[in-house]
Design a protein around this motif. Structure first.
Motif, PDB file in Angstrom:
ATOM      1  N   TRP A  34       0.789  -1.144  -0.142  1.00 30.14           N
ATOM      2  CA  TRP A  34      -0.008   0.096   0.058  1.00 30.14           C
ATOM      3  C   TRP A  34       0.981   1.175  -0.150  1.00 30.14           C
ATOM      4  CZ3 TRP A  34      -4.361  -0.587  -2.017  1.00 30.14           C
ATOM      5  CH2 TRP A  34      -5.180  -1.274  -1.726  1.00 30.14           C
ATOM      6  N   ARG A  35       1.814   1.174   0.555  1.00 28.44           N
ATOM      7  CA  ARG A  35       3.151   2.430   0.368  1.00 28.44           C
ATOM      8  C   ARG A  35       3.404   2.505  -0.821  1.00 28.44           C
ATOM      9  NH1 ARG A  35       7.247   0.863   5.427  1.00 28.44           N
ATOM     10  NH2 ARG A  35       5.806   1.264   7.032  1.00 28.44           N
ATOM     11  N   SER A  36       3.626   1.549  -1.752  1.00 28.49           N
ATOM     12  CA  SER A  36       4.069   1.692  -3.193  1.00 28.49           C
ATOM     13  C   SER A  36       2.818   2.104  -3.834  1.00 28.49           C
ATOM     14  CB  SER A  36       4.506   0.428  -3.559  1.00 28.49           C
ATOM     15  OG  SER A  36       4.794   0.280  -5.045  1.00 28.49           O
ATOM     16  N   THR A  37       1.440   1.392  -3.656  1.00 27.99           N
ATOM     17  CA  THR A  37       0.390   1.785  -4.278  1.00 27.99           C
ATOM     18  C   THR A  37      -0.111   3.141  -4.220  1.00 27.99           C
ATOM     19  OG1 THR A  37      -0.473  -0.519  -4.174  1.00 27.99           O
ATOM     20  CG2 THR A  37      -2.052   1.219  -4.635  1.00 27.99           C
ATOM     21  N   ARG A  38       0.123   3.712  -3.040  1.00 27.18           N
ATOM     22  CA  ARG A  38      -0.114   5.322  -2.747  1.00 27.18           C
ATOM     23  C   ARG A  38       0.528   6.096  -3.441  1.00 27.18           C
ATOM     24  NH1 ARG A  38       1.090   9.823  -1.444  1.00 27.18           N
ATOM     25  NH2 ARG A  38      -0.119  11.187   0.054  1.00 27.18           N
ATOM     26  N   LEU A  39       1.966   6.082  -3.983  1.00 24.73           N
ATOM     27  CA  LEU A  39       2.764   6.713  -4.702  1.00 24.73           C
ATOM     28  C   LEU A  39       2.475   6.448  -6.212  1.00 24.73           C
ATOM     29  CD1 LEU A  39       6.074   6.386  -2.701  1.00 24.73           C
ATOM     30  CD2 LEU A  39       4.854   8.461  -3.166  1.00 24.73           C
ATOM     31  N   GLU A  40       1.951   5.180  -6.681  1.00 28.88           N
ATOM     32  CA  GLU A  40       1.641   4.988  -7.953  1.00 28.88           C
ATOM     33  C   GLU A  40       0.350   5.831  -8.389  1.00 28.88           C
ATOM     34  OE1 GLU A  40       2.827   3.347 -10.469  1.00 28.88           O
ATOM     35  OE2 GLU A  40       4.379   2.291  -9.521  1.00 28.88           O
ATOM     36  N   ARG A  41      -0.507   5.725  -7.338  1.00 29.24           N
ATOM     37  CA  ARG A  41      -1.742   6.702  -7.640  1.00 29.24           C
ATOM     38  C   ARG A  41      -1.064   8.245  -7.640  1.00 29.24           C
ATOM     39  NH1 ARG A  41      -3.087   2.105  -7.317  1.00 29.24           N
ATOM     40  NH2 ARG A  41      -2.269   2.771  -9.454  1.00 29.24           N
ATOM     41  N   GLU A  42      -0.144   8.617  -6.959  1.00 28.27           N
ATOM     42  CA  GLU A  42       0.095   9.876  -7.148  1.00 28.27           C
ATOM     43  C   GLU A  42       0.881  10.146  -8.528  1.00 28.27           C
ATOM     44  OE1 GLU A  42       0.525  12.587  -5.404  1.00 28.27           O
ATOM     45  OE2 GLU A  42       0.390  11.933  -3.207  1.00 28.27           O
ATOM     46  N   ALA A  43       1.487   9.074  -9.172  1.00 31.85           N
ATOM     47  CA  ALA A  43       1.720   9.115 -10.463  1.00 31.85           C
ATOM     48  C   ALA A  43       0.634   9.218 -11.500  1.00 31.85           C
ATOM     49  CB  ALA A  43       2.488   7.832 -11.032  1.00 31.85           C
ATOM     50  N   ASP A  44      -0.541   8.553 -11.105  1.00 31.74           N
ATOM     51  CA  ASP A  44      -1.876   8.684 -11.822  1.00 31.74           C
ATOM     52  C   ASP A  44      -2.331  10.183 -11.893  1.00 31.74           C
ATOM     53  OD1 ASP A  44      -1.425   6.193 -12.550  1.00 31.74           O
ATOM     54  OD2 ASP A  44      -3.129   5.178 -10.880  1.00 31.74           O
ATOM     55  N   LYS A  45      -2.259  10.506 -10.536  1.00 34.27           N
ATOM     56  CA  LYS A  45      -2.795  11.783 -10.301  1.00 34.27           C
ATOM     57  C   LYS A  45      -1.881  13.086 -11.291  1.00 34.27           C
ATOM     58  CE  LYS A  45      -3.693  15.504  -6.961  1.00 34.27           C
ATOM     59  NZ  LYS A  45      -3.367  16.155  -5.510  1.00 34.27           N
ATOM     60  N   ALA A  46      -0.573  12.743 -11.344  1.00 28.97           N
ATOM     61  CA  ALA A  46       0.195  13.919 -12.160  1.00 28.97           C
ATOM     62  C   ALA A  46      -0.043  13.786 -13.528  1.00 28.97           C
ATOM     63  CB  ALA A  46       1.882  13.297 -11.573  1.00 28.97           C
ATOM     64  N   GLN A  47      -0.471  12.354 -14.183  1.00 29.84           N
ATOM     65  CA  GLN A  47      -0.799  12.442 -15.273  1.00 29.84           C
ATOM     66  C   GLN A  47      -2.162  12.839 -15.613  1.00 29.84           C
ATOM     67  OE1 GLN A  47       1.451  10.917 -17.263  1.00 29.84           O
ATOM     68  NE2 GLN A  47       0.203  11.412 -19.112  1.00 29.84           N
ATOM     69  N   ALA A  48      -2.894  13.045 -14.795  1.00 27.95           N
ATOM     70  CA  ALA A  48      -4.514  13.457 -14.817  1.00 27.95           C
ATOM     71  C   ALA A  48      -4.251  15.108 -14.872  1.00 27.95           C
ATOM     72  CB  ALA A  48      -5.341  13.199 -13.829  1.00 27.95           C
ATOM     73  N   GLN A  49      -3.345  15.466 -14.184  1.00 27.97           N
ATOM     74  CA  GLN A  49      -2.915  17.160 -14.024  1.00 27.97           C
ATOM     75  C   GLN A  49      -2.396  17.513 -15.489  1.00 27.97           C
ATOM     76  OE1 GLN A  49      -0.728  16.983 -10.502  1.00 27.97           O
ATOM     77  NE2 GLN A  49      -2.214  17.978  -9.150  1.00 27.97           N
ATOM     78  N   LYS A  50      -1.626  16.401 -16.217  1.00 26.82           N
ATOM     79  CA  LYS A  50      -1.040  16.820 -17.543  1.00 26.82           C
ATOM     80  C   LYS A  50      -2.190  17.003 -18.420  1.00 26.82           C
ATOM     81  CE  LYS A  50       1.850  15.077 -20.948  1.00 26.82           C
ATOM     82  NZ  LYS A  50       2.771  13.914 -21.510  1.00 26.82           N
ATOM     83  N   ASP A  51      -3.099  16.246 -18.254  1.00 27.48           N
ATOM     84  CA  ASP A  51      -4.270  16.501 -19.135  1.00 27.48           C
ATOM     85  C   ASP A  51      -5.218  17.961 -18.849  1.00 27.48           C
ATOM     86  OD1 ASP A  51      -4.207  14.136 -20.736  1.00 27.48           O
ATOM     87  OD2 ASP A  51      -6.002  13.150 -19.621  1.00 27.48           O
ATOM     88  N   VAL A  52      -5.008  18.245 -17.533  1.00 26.30           N
ATOM     89  CA  VAL A  52      -5.576  19.677 -17.291  1.00 26.30           C
ATOM     90  C   VAL A  52      -4.738  20.615 -18.096  1.00 26.30           C
ATOM     91  CG1 VAL A  52      -5.921  21.434 -15.543  1.00 26.30           C
ATOM     92  CG2 VAL A  52      -6.344  18.903 -15.205  1.00 26.30           C
ATOM     93  N   ALA A  53      -3.411  20.639 -17.942  1.00 31.77           N
ATOM     94  CA  ALA A  53      -2.372  21.514 -18.481  1.00 31.77           C
ATOM     95  C   ALA A  53      -2.795  21.363 -19.956  1.00 31.77           C
ATOM     96  CB  ALA A  53      -0.978  21.074 -18.149  1.00 31.77           C
ATOM     97  N   LEU A  54      -2.756  20.155 -20.400  1.00 26.24           N
ATOM     98  CA  LEU A  54      -2.863  20.170 -22.121  1.00 26.24           C
ATOM     99  C   LEU A  54      -4.131  20.903 -22.481  1.00 26.24           C
ATOM    100  CD1 LEU A  54      -1.772  18.909 -24.733  1.00 26.24           C
ATOM    101  CD2 LEU A  54      -2.989  16.853 -24.015  1.00 26.24           C
ATOM    102  N   ALA A  55      -5.340  20.712 -21.738  1.00 25.03           N
ATOM    103  CA  ALA A  55      -6.420  21.333 -22.142  1.00 25.03           C
ATOM    104  C   ALA A  55      -6.462  22.801 -22.125  1.00 25.03           C
ATOM    105  CB  ALA A  55      -7.755  20.888 -21.404  1.00 25.03           C
ATOM    106  N   ALA A  56      -5.703  23.502 -21.068  1.00 20.60           N
ATOM    107  CA  ALA A  56      -5.717  24.652 -20.973  1.00 20.60           C
ATOM    108  C   ALA A  56      -4.610  25.209 -22.053  1.00 20.60           C
ATOM    109  CB  ALA A  56      -4.953  25.210 -19.639  1.00 20.60           C
ATOM    110  N   ILE A  57      -3.700  24.308 -22.258  1.00 15.92           N
ATOM    111  CA  ILE A  57      -2.733  25.127 -23.445  1.00 15.92           C
ATOM    112  C   ILE A  57      -3.231  25.364 -24.775  1.00 15.92           C
ATOM    113  CG2 ILE A  57      -0.639  24.602 -24.980  1.00 15.92           C
ATOM    114  CD1 ILE A  57       0.683  23.173 -22.207  1.00 15.92           C
TER     115      ILE A  57
END
Length: 443
Positions: free
Chosen positions: A124-147
């Protein structure tokens, strides 16, 4: 024998040839330089691709994703073993003071300890950080849409402001012609000086309007250059009469909006923290092995030990930590649902404004502009027949120009709404794919 003139000509021929070659090379270099310095013509799609390619925000989000993945691997490993070195039972008084081998209880000790973290905790320690990676990827979509959205708005600002500047310039040219005609009529003994002054006043007003439009155009070009990296010439009008959104499935599609996707990933992180808090209710053991060396007259020893934390106050520590993590999950769900409601209402309002703008633009082009143009022609014909004044001609022309400017401003406002709607989801982003897949599954 050659004449002196012929000899002189032959002597200068190589120099003339060299000069002509140099001039040709310089002209070619100048032409290349001017071609490279000229603004690059870009369609809306090409401008967006350039903006995405040079974005540092997208690169930053990629680095954040990579960092989270790397940390996830590290978090799934056992803690490093601990090397322990020491001296036990060293005498500090008497005849054996500070002696390492005289007293049978003095031992030089070297050992190693290892915490045996439970496998579910590591997971679960590892999984939590993997979910952080998924969040960063989702934030990339936010930035891409804004651009893509902001680049489209900047491009549209330049496109329609250029048309406004062109309309004012054409009207100013007509006003100058009217001034020349009025002056000629006045010199011929007809007309009045008041007509000339009225024409000049109208021209000054147009020049001031042109200066204002020019300022807006320079600002719009500067904002577009922020995204494309340099001056460009906009070409090709986009179709602002249709959007990529399916209004019939708008509510379900917006559940995959990039900002909603970020909160979905945040909920996954919170749930992983809940699972980790539940795993923390079970203790981890530590194992230690030590070798103890005594004086030569005594035997060496080996020690083995196990350490177990005592959760003597679980209800105020582990249980409260778990309750806090569960509350964070509910908090994230509430924030996500509230944001989804806000997005749905805001998007439907934008759609209504965009549709209304399209209807108004169509009405202006179909009715208002032709009527203003006909009125200008009628008044001009009357002026040429001596039945109208130049002031009336100028007023009709000014009214026609204002109508054209209103249409262009209305088109620009509608195009901005189109850009906000059309790029709610980034082209090529994971959020767009998720929305399309959800739409196909619902059919």
């Amino acid at each position: 024998m050659s004449s002196p003139l012929f000899v002189h000509f032959n002597a200068r021929a190589p120099r003339l040839h060299m000069l002509s070659t140099t001039a040709l090379a310089l002209s070619l270099l100048t032409a290349v330089h001017l071609a490279l310095a000229a603004p690059l013509p870009l369609t809306l799609g090409e401008a967006q691709r350039q903006a995405v390619a040079r974005s540092l925000q997208l690169s930053a989000q990629d680095q954040a994703t990579t960092a989270a993945h790397e940390m996830a691997v590290a978090a799934g490993q056992l803690p490093d073993p601990v090397l322990k070195v020491g001296i036990d039972n060293l005498p500090v008084s008497g005849s054996d003071r500070l002696s390492l081998g005289s007293d049978f209880m003095t031992m030089r000790r070297v050992g190693i300890s290892q915490e045996l973290t439970r496998a579910d905790k590591l997971h679960w320690r590892s999984t939590r950080l993997e979910r952080e990676a998924d969040k960063a990827q989702a934030q990339k979509d936010v930035a891409l849409a804004a651009i893509q959205r902001d680049t489209a708005i900047s491009w549209l600002d330049v496109y329609y402001t250029e048309q406004m500047a062109d309309a004012v310039a054409k009207q100013a040219a007509l006003s100058r012609q009217e001034i020349e005609a009025a002056e000629a009529i006045y010199r011929g003994g007809r007309g009045s000086q008041a007509d000339i002054l009225a024409a000049r006043s109208a021209l000054l007003t147009l020049d001031d309007r042109g200066s204002e439009i020019g300022r807006r155009l320079r600002v719009a070009q500067t904002m577009l250059a922020r995204w494309t990296g340099g001056a460009v010439t906009v070409v090709g009008a986009p179709d602002i009469d249709s959007i990529r959104l399916d209004l019939a499935s708008l509510d379900s599609d917006l559940s995959h909006h990039p900002q909603i996707a970020v909160l979905n990933r945040q909920e996954d992180i919170a749930q992983a923290e809940v699972n980790l808090a539940q795993a923390n209710r079970r203790t981890d053991w530590s194992v230690e092995v030590a070798f103890q060396q005594r004086g030569s007259a005594y035997s060496n020893m080996v020690s083995i030990g196990i350490s177990v934390p005592l959760q003597w106050d679980r209800k105020n520590r582990q249980d409260r930590e778990l309750a806090a993590k569960l509350a964070m999950v509910e908090q994230t769900k509430a924030e996500r649902d509230e944001m989804l409601r806000d997005h749905v209402a805001g998007t439907r309002a934008l759609v209504a404004e965009w549709q209304s703008g399209k209807e108004r633009v169509s009405r202006y082009k179909r009715e208002v502009l032709p009527l203003a143009g006909e009125r200008s022609q009628v008044v001009l014909a009357a002026y040429r027949g001596g039945k109208a004044t130049l002031a009336e001609v100028l007023a009709a022309r000014r009214s026609e120009t204002e109508a054209r400017m209103q249409v262009l401003q209305l088109e620009l406002d509608t195009a901005r709404l189109w850009a906000q709607l059309n790029f709610l989801f980034p082209e090529g982003g994971t959020a767009q794919h998720a929305a399309m897949n959800n739409r196909q599954e619902s059919k």
